[in-house]
Design a protein around this motif. Structure first.
Motif, PDB file in Angstrom:
ATOM      1  N   LYS A 222       0.646  -1.208  -0.096  1.00 41.74           N
ATOM      2  CA  LYS A 222      -0.571   0.004  -0.197  1.00 41.74           C
ATOM      3  C   LYS A 222       0.667   1.275  -0.234  1.00 41.74           C
ATOM      4  CE  LYS A 222      -3.924  -2.532   2.428  1.00 41.74           C
ATOM      5  NZ  LYS A 222      -5.025  -2.224   3.377  1.00 41.74           N
ATOM      6  N   ASP A 223       1.984   0.603  -0.058  1.00 45.48           N
ATOM      7  CA  ASP A 223       2.926   2.792   0.049  1.00 45.48           C
ATOM      8  C   ASP A 223       2.485   3.504   1.001  1.00 45.48           C
ATOM      9  OD1 ASP A 223       5.231   3.573  -0.789  1.00 45.48           O
ATOM     10  OD2 ASP A 223       4.341   5.189  -1.886  1.00 45.48           O
ATOM     11  N   GLN A 224       2.726   2.613   2.569  1.00 44.88           N
ATOM     12  CA  GLN A 224       2.400   3.953   3.686  1.00 44.88           C
ATOM     13  C   GLN A 224       2.853   2.512   4.727  1.00 44.88           C
ATOM     14  OE1 GLN A 224      -1.645   3.999   3.095  1.00 44.88           O
ATOM     15  NE2 GLN A 224      -1.889   2.794   3.882  1.00 44.88           N
ATOM     16  N   ALA A 225       2.956   3.045   5.525  1.00 50.18           N
ATOM     17  CA  ALA A 225       3.021   3.252   7.155  1.00 50.18           C
ATOM     18  C   ALA A 225       1.831   2.882   7.518  1.00 50.18           C
ATOM     19  CB  ALA A 225       3.509   3.873   8.171  1.00 50.18           C
ATOM     20  N   TYR A 226       2.148   1.405   8.395  1.00 50.27           N
ATOM     21  CA  TYR A 226       0.621   0.652   9.507  1.00 50.27           C
ATOM     22  C   TYR A 226       0.788   1.368  10.182  1.00 50.27           C
ATOM     23  CZ  TYR A 226       1.703  -3.805   7.229  1.00 50.27           C
ATOM     24  OH  TYR A 226       1.121  -5.219   6.491  1.00 50.27           O
ATOM     25  N   THR A 227      -0.897   1.421  10.028  1.00 48.29           N
ATOM     26  CA  THR A 227      -1.336   2.232  11.920  1.00 48.29           C
ATOM     27  C   THR A 227      -1.476   0.672  12.534  1.00 48.29           C
ATOM     28  OG1 THR A 227      -3.847   2.374  10.808  1.00 48.29           O
ATOM     29  CG2 THR A 227      -2.652   4.069  10.924  1.00 48.29           C
ATOM     30  N   GLU A 228      -2.179  -0.249  12.115  1.00 44.20           N
ATOM     31  CA  GLU A 228      -2.148  -1.747  12.641  1.00 44.20           C
ATOM     32  C   GLU A 228      -2.312  -2.469  11.393  1.00 44.20           C
ATOM     33  OE1 GLU A 228      -5.939  -3.849  14.217  1.00 44.20           O
ATOM     34  OE2 GLU A 228      -5.797  -1.535  15.569  1.00 44.20           O
ATOM     35  N   ASP A 229      -1.404  -3.116  12.165  1.00 43.52           N
ATOM     36  CA  ASP A 229      -1.040  -4.279  11.152  1.00 43.52           C
ATOM     37  C   ASP A 229      -1.867  -5.427  11.553  1.00 43.52           C
ATOM     38  OD1 ASP A 229      -0.350  -6.419  13.291  1.00 43.52           O
ATOM     39  OD2 ASP A 229       1.738  -5.662  13.649  1.00 43.52           O
ATOM     40  N   GLU A 230      -1.809  -7.150  10.503  1.00 46.95           N
ATOM     41  CA  GLU A 230      -2.261  -7.800  10.469  1.00 46.95           C
ATOM     42  C   GLU A 230      -2.424  -8.784  11.734  1.00 46.95           C
ATOM     43  OE1 GLU A 230       1.967  -9.293   8.653  1.00 46.95           O
ATOM     44  OE2 GLU A 230       0.375  -7.744   8.637  1.00 46.95           O
ATOM     45  N   GLN A 231      -1.493  -8.732  12.656  1.00 41.18           N
ATOM     46  CA  GLN A 231      -1.121  -9.042  14.075  1.00 41.18           C
ATOM     47  C   GLN A 231      -1.916  -8.659  15.125  1.00 41.18           C
ATOM     48  OE1 GLN A 231       1.869  -8.809  13.054  1.00 41.18           O
ATOM     49  NE2 GLN A 231       1.275 -10.789  11.555  1.00 41.18           N
ATOM     50  N   GLY A 232      -2.634  -7.316  14.839  1.00 39.23           N
ATOM     51  CA  GLY A 232      -3.248  -5.831  16.109  1.00 39.23           C
ATOM     52  C   GLY A 232      -2.388  -5.449  16.550  1.00 39.23           C
ATOM     53  N   ASN A 233      -1.129  -4.845  15.991  1.00 40.37           N
ATOM     54  CA  ASN A 233       0.155  -3.942  15.910  1.00 40.37           C
ATOM     55  C   ASN A 233      -0.387  -3.158  15.730  1.00 40.37           C
ATOM     56  OD1 ASN A 233       1.345  -6.178  17.603  1.00 40.37           O
ATOM     57  ND2 ASN A 233       2.325  -6.835  16.104  1.00 40.37           N
ATOM     58  N   SER A 234      -0.727  -1.624  16.638  1.00 39.32           N
ATOM     59  CA  SER A 234      -0.395  -0.726  16.937  1.00 39.32           C
ATOM     60  C   SER A 234       1.066  -0.057  15.899  1.00 39.32           C
ATOM     61  CB  SER A 234      -1.332   0.302  17.104  1.00 39.32           C
ATOM     62  OG  SER A 234      -2.968  -0.545  17.986  1.00 39.32           O
ATOM     63  N   TYR A 235       0.662   1.126  15.861  1.00 43.29           N
ATOM     64  CA  TYR A 235       1.972   1.777  14.999  1.00 43.29           C
ATOM     65  C   TYR A 235       1.646   3.244  14.896  1.00 43.29           C
ATOM     66  CZ  TYR A 235       4.153  -2.805  14.194  1.00 43.29           C
ATOM     67  OH  TYR A 235       3.724  -4.145  13.756  1.00 43.29           O
ATOM     68  N   PRO A 236       3.078   4.173  15.247  1.00 45.51           N
ATOM     69  CA  PRO A 236       4.360   4.180  15.810  1.00 45.51           C
ATOM     70  C   PRO A 236       4.201   2.894  17.396  1.00 45.51           C
ATOM     71  CG  PRO A 236       3.904   5.753  16.355  1.00 45.51           C
ATOM     72  CD  PRO A 236       3.210   5.630  15.556  1.00 45.51           C
ATOM     73  N   LYS A 237       5.540   2.566  17.400  1.00 47.35           N
ATOM     74  CA  LYS A 237       5.418   1.555  18.700  1.00 47.35           C
ATOM     75  C   LYS A 237       6.230   1.960  19.667  1.00 47.35           C
ATOM     76  CE  LYS A 237       4.311  -3.030  19.493  1.00 47.35           C
ATOM     77  NZ  LYS A 237       3.959  -4.405  19.530  1.00 47.35           N
ATOM     78  N   LEU A 238       7.141   1.894  20.318  1.00 43.04           N
ATOM     79  CA  LEU A 238       8.413   2.087  20.714  1.00 43.04           C
ATOM     80  C   LEU A 238       9.395   0.874  20.835  1.00 43.04           C
ATOM     81  CD1 LEU A 238       7.021   3.169  24.702  1.00 43.04           C
ATOM     82  CD2 LEU A 238       7.573   4.408  23.815  1.00 43.04           C
ATOM     83  N   ILE A 239      10.682   1.275  21.240  1.00 41.84           N
ATOM     84  CA  ILE A 239      11.546   0.158  19.995  1.00 41.84           C
ATOM     85  C   ILE A 239      11.641  -0.553  21.952  1.00 41.84           C
ATOM     86  CG2 ILE A 239      14.125   0.130  19.783  1.00 41.84           C
ATOM     87  CD1 ILE A 239      14.034   2.699  18.773  1.00 41.84           C
ATOM     88  N   SER A 240      11.686   0.029  22.745  1.00 45.76           N
ATOM     89  CA  SER A 240      11.612  -0.839  24.190  1.00 45.76           C
ATOM     90  C   SER A 240      10.999  -2.169  24.525  1.00 45.76           C
ATOM     91  CB  SER A 240      11.757   0.616  25.373  1.00 45.76           C
ATOM     92  OG  SER A 240      10.475   0.673  25.729  1.00 45.76           O
ATOM     93  N   GLU A 241       9.565  -1.912  23.745  1.00 49.51           N
ATOM     94  CA  GLU A 241       8.508  -2.751  23.639  1.00 49.51           C
ATOM     95  C   GLU A 241       8.343  -3.557  22.488  1.00 49.51           C
ATOM     96  OE1 GLU A 241       5.531  -0.571  22.733  1.00 49.51           O
ATOM     97  OE2 GLU A 241       4.454   0.363  25.044  1.00 49.51           O
ATOM     98  N   GLY A 242       8.915  -3.359  21.567  1.00 53.08           N
ATOM     99  CA  GLY A 242       8.979  -4.279  19.787  1.00 53.08           C
ATOM    100  C   GLY A 242      10.719  -5.235  20.015  1.00 53.08           C
ATOM    101  N   PHE A 243      11.717  -4.773  20.697  1.00 47.35           N
ATOM    102  CA  PHE A 243      13.072  -5.008  20.792  1.00 47.35           C
ATOM    103  C   PHE A 243      13.969  -4.946  22.329  1.00 47.35           C
ATOM    104  CE2 PHE A 243      11.301  -3.130  16.179  1.00 47.35           C
ATOM    105  CZ  PHE A 243      11.910  -4.550  15.736  1.00 47.35           C
ATOM    106  N   PRO A 244      13.119  -5.427  23.126  1.00 41.72           N
ATOM    107  CA  PRO A 244      13.931  -5.872  24.306  1.00 41.72           C
ATOM    108  C   PRO A 244      15.324  -5.542  24.318  1.00 41.72           C
ATOM    109  CG  PRO A 244      12.027  -7.090  23.910  1.00 41.72           C
ATOM    110  CD  PRO A 244      12.284  -6.659  22.535  1.00 41.72           C
ATOM    111  N   GLY A 245      15.353  -4.605  25.521  1.00 47.77           N
ATOM    112  CA  GLY A 245      16.920  -4.294  25.607  1.00 47.77           C
ATOM    113  C   GLY A 245      17.582  -3.530  24.697  1.00 47.77           C
ATOM    114  N   ILE A 246      16.916  -3.313  23.614  1.00 45.33           N
ATOM    115  CA  ILE A 246      17.717  -2.087  22.403  1.00 45.33           C
ATOM    116  C   ILE A 246      17.222  -0.404  23.179  1.00 45.33           C
ATOM    117  CG2 ILE A 246      17.662  -1.288  20.045  1.00 45.33           C
ATOM    118  CD1 ILE A 246      18.952  -4.221  20.809  1.00 45.33           C
TER     119      ILE A 246
END
Length: 551
Positions: free
Chosen positions: A405-429
């Motif tokens: 769709k050439d655009q950022a997701y607001t919500e993907d197929e798993q129900g994840n909303s965006y933008p997300k905190l890096i600490s939530e999606g990539f723990p320890g980063i």
């Protein structure tokens, strides 16, 4: 009818104190002043005999001096004709045959082929003092600046203006200015100069002034000959005049003479480039009808960069965008495009042609929908057999991008909303990041923060136990002191080069790959080769003035 101040400004355009014309000149008009009726165009007198050919050879630098009452000696004339024939790919017979006359009658620029235009008379303007004619019998040289006069502008931002009293009547003035902005931008896309249209400063403060005229025009020492032959002339580090008897047309037209192409050519002269007879060059003296896609060729780019240098600068992030395409037989093939991001702009790099796409840079806001519009920290394409996900990182957040769709997701197929905190999606980063890249073979994302690197296992969704580590430990320098050490701008895996590169400032370090190890087994794994200039591997990634971004 223009008032006295306007006429005076026109007379001063060439730096001359010329007497006022006996009658108002019809060239001072534009479509925005319809009360002035344009005079019918004049036709240039064809070059059809020996005296006319002698004048042509003298005017454009092929003969040593204007012919006297009896003309030049026969041997000198034959030599001049042979030189002209040779560069025009004609049999160098020295005879004035039909093919040679036809070449002389082709539409062309008024700048001589073997020397620059003579400087205007008083009052002098130092920036216009140009080279004298070559000595008798000398071969056609590249036009060079005389001693004491620079070959190029010293400034990095130049102002320009289409004089209102010198606008053409053939196109709306707004259209003329738009075409000229595009012409200046085309040069700015391949060199470290910006061009800014200036409508407010005093005329003397404007670097490049442009105007249209007919016959004896604007107090200029050069006289236009009417349509069909000389269509424009220019001065090194000076101004540009267009013959308004010619039929100038916009880039979208197949008829007439392209104002864009002529303007690009004449701006090349102003910047310091001479004529050349290389096929494909915009600096050929004769007009070549515009191709469907018009751009500066490789020789023009290299010639202007010899005067002004290459474009240098740092980048926020660099990445390859992988996409799947099906061929005519239905087989899936992987394709990739390379993108460079800086501030709020981006460039698409054509690896096949080793250059940026014509017309770039473009604003991130226009080409990438829903992500931050400037200062992107990192891009990661997470690519496994089960996952195909693209992420942009900025600050303490990240965005997932939907390539279909050439655009950022607001919500993907798993129900994840965006933008997300890096600490939530990539723990320890930690955040904000310096940069990141995905190692497809190891299925690890390497995140860089200051002098540390974190290896993140995408399958277990955690940082490896042995990390973080010093960048110098994971990616040691082949020469220990030749290393970025910390604060890397971008870690870029190039599918065109099958190599990983670290960018910092205007330099890059190439990481040792498998092929390098096979050829030189002593190289350290993931070692960094000594730094090199980004502009020596990726060409013409140049900024343009903000006023031309929408051209």
């Amino acid at each position: 009818m223009p008032g006295a101040p306007a006429v005076l400004r026109a007379l001063l355009l060439c730096g001359l104190a010329a007497p006022p014309p006996a009658r108002p000149e019809p060239l001072l008009r534009s479509r925005d002043r319809p009360a002035l009726e344009p005079a019918p165009p004049r036709r240039a007198q064809p070059i059809a005999d020996l005296p006319a050919a002698q004048r042509f050879l003298s005017k454009y630098g092929w003969a040593d001096a204007p012919p006297g009452p009896r003309g030049p000696p026969a041997a000198a004339l034959a030599q001049a004709v042979r030189r002209f024939q040779k560069v025009n790919a004609l049999p160098a017979s020295g005879r004035l045959d039909a093919a040679t006359l036809a070449a002389m009658n082709r539409p062309r620029c008024g700048v001589p082929d073997t020397r620059a235009l003579p400087p205007p008379a008083a009052p002098p303007r130092p920036k216009r003092f140009l080279p004298p004619p070559p000595p008798p019998g000398a071969p056609p040289p590249e036009v060079a600046a005389p001693r004491g006069v620079p070959r190029a502008f010293a400034k990095r931002t130049l102002s320009w203006r289409l004089l209102g009293e010198g606008a053409s009547g053939q196109l709306a003035e707004a259209e003329q200015r738009r075409i000229l902005r595009l012409a200046f931008r085309m040069w700015s896309e391949v060199m470290p100069l910006d061009f800014r249209e200036d409508l407010a400063a005093p005329g003397a403060a404007v670097d490049i002034k442009l105007a249209f005229g007919r016959g004896r025009h604007l107090g200029c020492p050069r006289v236009f000959d009417g349509s069909g032959q000389e269509f424009a002339h220019a001065w090194r580090l000076g101004d540009i005049h267009f013959d308004d008897d010619e039929h100038f047309t916009p880039p979208t037209s197949d008829a007439g003479i392209s104002l864009l192409k002529v303007a690009v050519h004449e701006i090349g002269h102003v910047l310091g480039l001479p004529h050349t007879y290389r096929a494909g060059s915009i600096m050929q003296p004769n007009y070549v009808p515009q191709e469907p896609v018009f751009e500066l060729d490789w020789s023009d780019r290299k010639a202007i960069q010899k005067l002004y240098g290459s474009c240098e600068g740092s980048f926020d992030t660099v990445f390859d965008w992988i996409r799947k395409e099906r061929n005519q037989h239905g087989a899936v093939r992987m394709r990739f495009s390379t993108y460079f991001f800086r501030n709020s702009w981006y460039w698409l790099y054509e690896n096949r042609n080793n250059r940026t796409r014509y017309g770039d840079p473009i604003q991130i806001l226009s080409g990438w929908h829903g992500i931050p519009t400037q200062h992107i920290d990192a891009f990661v394409h997470l690519w496994t057999w089960r996952r195909d996900e693209r992420y942009f990182f900025k600050g303490n957040q990240y965005w997932r991008y939907d390539s279909d769709k050439d655009q950022a997701y607001t919500e993907d197929e798993q129900g994840n909303s965006y933008p997300k905190l890096i600490s939530e999606g990539f723990p320890g980063i930690p955040s904000p990041l310096d940069t990141a890249f995905y190692d497809r073979r190891k299925q690890l994302i390497y995140f860089f923060k200051e002098s540390l690197v974190f290896a993140f296992d995408v399958n277990r969704n955690q940082v490896l136990d042995s990390y973080p580590m010093k960048i110098t430990e994971v990616f040691p320098g082949i020469e220990p002191q030749n290393h970025p050490f910390r604060n890397i701008d971008s870690a870029y895996y190039s599918y065109a080069h099958n190599s990983l590169f670290f960018f910092k400032g205007s330099a890059y370090w190439k990481v040792v790959n498998d092929k390098d190890k096979q050829q030189h087994s002593w190289l350290p794994s993931n070692g960094l080769f000594p730094k090199q200039s980004i502009s020596e591997r990726w060409f013409d990634i140049c900024d343009v003035h903000a006023s031309t971004l929408t051209v």
